[in-house]
Design a protein around this motif. Structure first.
Motif, mmCIF file in Angstrom:
data_model
loop_
_atom_site.group_PDB
_atom_site.id
_atom_site.type_symbol
_atom_site.label_atom_id
_atom_site.label_comp_id
_atom_site.label_asym_id
_atom_site.label_seq_id
_atom_site.Cartn_x
_atom_site.Cartn_y
_atom_site.Cartn_z
ATOM 1 N N LEU A 129 -16.259 8.215 -5.750
ATOM 2 C CA LEU A 129 -17.142 7.135 -5.287
ATOM 3 C C LEU A 129 -17.238 7.217 -3.765
ATOM 4 O O LEU A 129 -16.265 7.568 -3.096
ATOM 5 C CB LEU A 129 -16.596 5.760 -5.685
ATOM 6 C CG LEU A 129 -16.583 5.407 -7.168
ATOM 7 C CD1 LEU A 129 -16.003 4.004 -7.367
ATOM 8 C CD2 LEU A 129 -17.984 5.505 -7.775
ATOM 9 N N PRO A 130 -18.421 6.863 -3.216
ATOM 10 C CA PRO A 130 -18.527 6.861 -1.747
ATOM 11 C C PRO A 130 -17.646 5.778 -1.142
ATOM 12 O O PRO A 130 -17.523 4.689 -1.706
ATOM 13 C CB PRO A 130 -20.010 6.586 -1.486
ATOM 14 C CG PRO A 130 -20.552 6.029 -2.755
ATOM 15 C CD PRO A 130 -19.681 6.506 -3.884
ATOM 16 N N GLU A 131 -16.998 6.090 -0.030
ATOM 17 C CA GLU A 131 -16.176 5.127 0.702
ATOM 18 C C GLU A 131 -16.972 3.836 0.902
ATOM 19 O O GLU A 131 -18.149 3.884 1.271
ATOM 20 C CB GLU A 131 -15.859 5.735 2.072
ATOM 21 C CG GLU A 131 -14.547 5.344 2.661
ATOM 22 C CD GLU A 131 -14.319 6.115 3.951
ATOM 23 O OE1 GLU A 131 -13.747 7.220 3.876
ATOM 24 O OE2 GLU A 131 -14.739 5.618 5.008
ATOM 25 N N GLY A 132 -16.376 2.698 0.628
ATOM 26 C CA GLY A 132 -17.059 1.421 0.824
ATOM 27 C C GLY A 132 -17.796 0.926 -0.411
ATOM 28 O O GLY A 132 -18.203 -0.229 -0.462
ATOM 29 N N THR A 172 -14.813 0.753 -5.521
ATOM 30 C CA THR A 172 -13.609 1.497 -5.145
ATOM 31 C C THR A 172 -12.453 0.513 -5.151
ATOM 32 O O THR A 172 -12.628 -0.687 -4.896
ATOM 33 C CB THR A 172 -13.708 2.144 -3.741
ATOM 34 O OG1 THR A 172 -13.816 1.101 -2.769
ATOM 35 C CG2 THR A 172 -14.904 3.080 -3.636
ATOM 36 N N TYR A 173 -11.269 0.991 -5.481
ATOM 37 C CA TYR A 173 -10.115 0.102 -5.535
ATOM 38 C C TYR A 173 -9.717 -0.360 -4.136
ATOM 39 O O TYR A 173 -9.133 -1.438 -3.965
ATOM 40 C CB TYR A 173 -8.969 0.779 -6.287
ATOM 41 C CG TYR A 173 -9.213 0.813 -7.792
ATOM 42 C CD1 TYR A 173 -10.243 0.061 -8.366
ATOM 43 C CD2 TYR A 173 -8.414 1.574 -8.631
ATOM 44 C CE1 TYR A 173 -10.451 0.076 -9.738
ATOM 45 C CE2 TYR A 173 -8.611 1.592 -10.000
ATOM 46 C CZ TYR A 173 -9.632 0.841 -10.552
ATOM 47 O OH TYR A 173 -9.829 0.851 -11.912
ATOM 48 N N SER A 174 -10.066 0.451 -3.156
ATOM 49 C CA SER A 174 -9.814 0.053 -1.775
ATOM 50 C C SER A 174 -10.686 -1.160 -1.400
ATOM 51 O O SER A 174 -10.179 -2.150 -0.847
ATOM 52 C CB SER A 174 -10.067 1.275 -0.884
ATOM 53 O OG SER A 174 -10.395 0.888 0.385
ATOM 54 N N ALA A 175 -11.981 -1.118 -1.748
ATOM 55 C CA ALA A 175 -12.866 -2.257 -1.473
ATOM 56 C C ALA A 175 -12.437 -3.476 -2.291
ATOM 57 O O ALA A 175 -12.483 -4.616 -1.806
ATOM 58 C CB ALA A 175 -14.317 -1.887 -1.780
ATOM 59 N N ASN A 230 -2.395 -11.982 5.861
ATOM 60 C CA ASN A 230 -2.109 -11.313 7.141
ATOM 61 C C ASN A 230 -1.257 -10.057 6.999
ATOM 62 O O ASN A 230 -0.444 -9.762 7.861
ATOM 63 C CB ASN A 230 -1.449 -12.301 8.120
ATOM 64 C CG ASN A 230 -0.050 -12.698 7.682
ATOM 65 O OD1 ASN A 230 0.272 -12.634 6.504
ATOM 66 N ND2 ASN A 230 0.775 -13.117 8.631
ATOM 67 N N LEU A 231 -1.491 -9.315 5.919
ATOM 68 C CA LEU A 231 -0.841 -8.008 5.782
ATOM 69 C C LEU A 231 -1.578 -7.057 6.731
ATOM 70 O O LEU A 231 -2.789 -6.881 6.595
ATOM 71 C CB LEU A 231 -0.985 -7.561 4.325
ATOM 72 C CG LEU A 231 -0.309 -6.301 3.845
ATOM 73 C CD1 LEU A 231 1.196 -6.362 4.025
ATOM 74 C CD2 LEU A 231 -0.638 -6.078 2.374
ATOM 75 N N PRO A 232 -0.874 -6.453 7.713
ATOM 76 C CA PRO A 232 -1.580 -5.609 8.687
ATOM 77 C C PRO A 232 -2.252 -4.409 8.004
ATOM 78 O O PRO A 232 -1.659 -3.798 7.109
ATOM 79 C CB PRO A 232 -0.463 -5.133 9.621
ATOM 80 C CG PRO A 232 0.687 -6.068 9.404
ATOM 81 C CD PRO A 232 0.577 -6.541 7.984
ATOM 82 N N SER A 233 -3.477 -4.078 8.428
ATOM 83 C CA SER A 233 -4.207 -3.006 7.746
ATOM 84 C C SER A 233 -3.455 -1.681 7.825
ATOM 85 O O SER A 233 -3.526 -0.866 6.900
ATOM 86 C CB SER A 233 -5.616 -2.868 8.303
ATOM 87 O OG SER A 233 -5.553 -2.642 9.687
ATOM 88 N N GLU A 234 -2.686 -1.480 8.915
ATOM 89 C CA GLU A 234 -1.951 -0.209 9.022
ATOM 90 C C GLU A 234 -0.746 -0.155 8.066
ATOM 91 O O GLU A 234 -0.137 0.895 7.881
ATOM 92 C CB GLU A 234 -1.521 0.075 10.470
ATOM 93 C CG GLU A 234 -0.589 -0.939 11.101
ATOM 94 C CD GLU A 234 -1.313 -2.138 11.732
ATOM 95 O OE1 GLU A 234 -2.515 -2.365 11.424
ATOM 96 O OE2 GLU A 234 -0.660 -2.867 12.508
ATOM 97 N N SER A 235 -0.426 -1.282 7.435
ATOM 98 C CA SER A 235 0.692 -1.315 6.483
ATOM 99 C C SER A 235 0.223 -1.188 5.037
ATOM 100 O O SER A 235 1.031 -1.216 4.112
ATOM 101 C CB SER A 235 1.462 -2.627 6.644
ATOM 102 O OG SER A 235 1.839 -2.809 7.987
ATOM 103 N N VAL A 236 -1.096 -1.082 4.856
ATOM 104 C CA VAL A 236 -1.690 -1.015 3.526
ATOM 105 C C VAL A 236 -1.896 0.440 3.112
ATOM 106 O O VAL A 236 -2.361 1.248 3.913
ATOM 107 C CB VAL A 236 -3.060 -1.750 3.551
ATOM 108 C CG1 VAL A 236 -3.929 -1.354 2.377
ATOM 109 C CG2 VAL A 236 -2.858 -3.264 3.598
ATOM 110 N N HIS A 237 -1.531 0.762 1.885
ATOM 111 C CA HIS A 237 -1.749 2.123 1.366
ATOM 112 C C HIS A 237 -2.456 2.058 0.017
ATOM 113 O O HIS A 237 -1.979 1.385 -0.899
ATOM 114 C CB HIS A 237 -0.416 2.849 1.193
ATOM 115 C CG HIS A 237 0.392 2.926 2.446
ATOM 116 N ND1 HIS A 237 1.138 1.865 2.917
ATOM 117 C CD2 HIS A 237 0.543 3.923 3.343
ATOM 118 C CE1 HIS A 237 1.720 2.219 4.054
ATOM 119 N NE2 HIS A 237 1.370 3.463 4.330
ATOM 120 N N VAL A 238 -3.588 2.757 -0.067
ATOM 121 C CA VAL A 238 -4.308 2.937 -1.336
ATOM 122 C C VAL A 238 -4.549 4.443 -1.441
ATOM 123 O O VAL A 238 -4.958 5.063 -0.451
ATOM 124 C CB VAL A 238 -5.656 2.164 -1.341
ATOM 125 C CG1 VAL A 238 -6.416 2.380 -2.645
ATOM 126 C CG2 VAL A 238 -5.427 0.663 -1.118
#
Ligand code: GLP
Length: 246
Positions: free
Chosen positions: A73-76, A80-83, A94-102
């Motif tokens: 799937l295209p990003e965004g 997508t499970y990320s979206a 307030n989970l920092p985006s740099e601490s998120v992993h998908v």
């Protein structure tokens, strides 16, 4: 062992599981949280967002890992499970985006689709990140009608790790509702953590509604035992699994 918790409703189940996460983070602010997609976790995420809005929990020192992602799937793309995670949880806590992993499976903007080899290489990196940050303190799971956990379809090994997987016809059928009811629009492959990845977490909570009763019964059936024909049954081998039904 496996503990069964029966809740009165879908929302009560979500509240129960949210309380588990909130209790964990309050006791251990730097907890590693495992999340899932699908419709089953949504009441949990709504309750977690409410707890955050009421200042009952602070996720700023937490790290998170998700189970899986479609490949191709295209990003965004909204499916997508990320979206999905952004829209249903991460945008509102307030989970920092740099601490998120998908796991990575999307086609980067202006880029080429990932090759199978690239998906596996990125999967190995995901495992390495998890190894560094982990173990996951509490991983939330749903279950498929066929007994899959994440996208570990029947046949997946107990010691499987993050890798490229192919979706069963039944899974594509079940997920077409998110793709204009057109099965041809559902990706046929995904990147998924393995059964072994899930079993390495300290604690697991699986949520399943009444439509999953058959899969849950098989998953918990000690006489049939853990078997690859129902990957969720491997959870029988884990010391601390809470199964929340409603
Ligand atoms: C999807 C996901 C699983 C999820 C399952 C059930 O295919 N990869 O992680 O548990 O199917 O989804 P739902 O909760 O919408 O029934």
């Amino acid at each position: 062992g496996m503990q069964l918790v029966k809740c009165a409703s879908k929302d009560a189940a979500g509240q129960y599981i949210s309380d588990m996460f909130v209790g964990l983070v309050n006791a251990k602010p730097e907890a590693v949280l495992g999340f899932a997609t699908g419709s089953s976790p949504l009441p949990t995420y709504r309750a977690m967002i409410a707890a955050y809005a009421e200042k009952k929990v602070d996720f700023s020192r937490c790290t998170s890992y998700n189970l899986d992602e479609y490949v191709g799937l295209p990003e965004g793309h909204p499916e997508t499970y990320s979206a999905f995670m952004q829209a249903n949880l991460f945008d509102s806590i307030n989970l920092p985006s740099e601490s998120v992993h998908v796991p990575a499976g999307c086609v980067p903007k202006g880029g080429e689709p990932l090759t199978p080899a690239e998906v596996d290489t990125l999967g190995d990196r995901y495992e390495a990140d998890l190894e560094r940050d982990g173990p996951v303190d509490l991983w939330l799971l749903g279950v498929g009608h066929n007994g899959h956990i994440a996208f570990n379809e029947p046949g997946s090994a107990a010691d499987s790790r993050t890798r490229l997987v192919h979706l069963d016809a039944g899974t594509i059928e079940a997920n077409k509702r998110f793709f204009d009811n057109d099965p041809s629009l559902v990706p046929t492959s995904a990147v998924s953590v393995g059964v072994g990845t899930i079993l390495a977490s300290r604690r697991i909570v699986l949520v399943a509604g009444p439509e999953k009763a058959e899969a849950v019964a098989r998953m918990m059936d000690r006489s049939l035992g853990p078997d690859a024909s129902c990957p969720a049954s491997f959870l029988q081998t884990h010391p601390d699994v809470v199964v929340v039904t409603y």
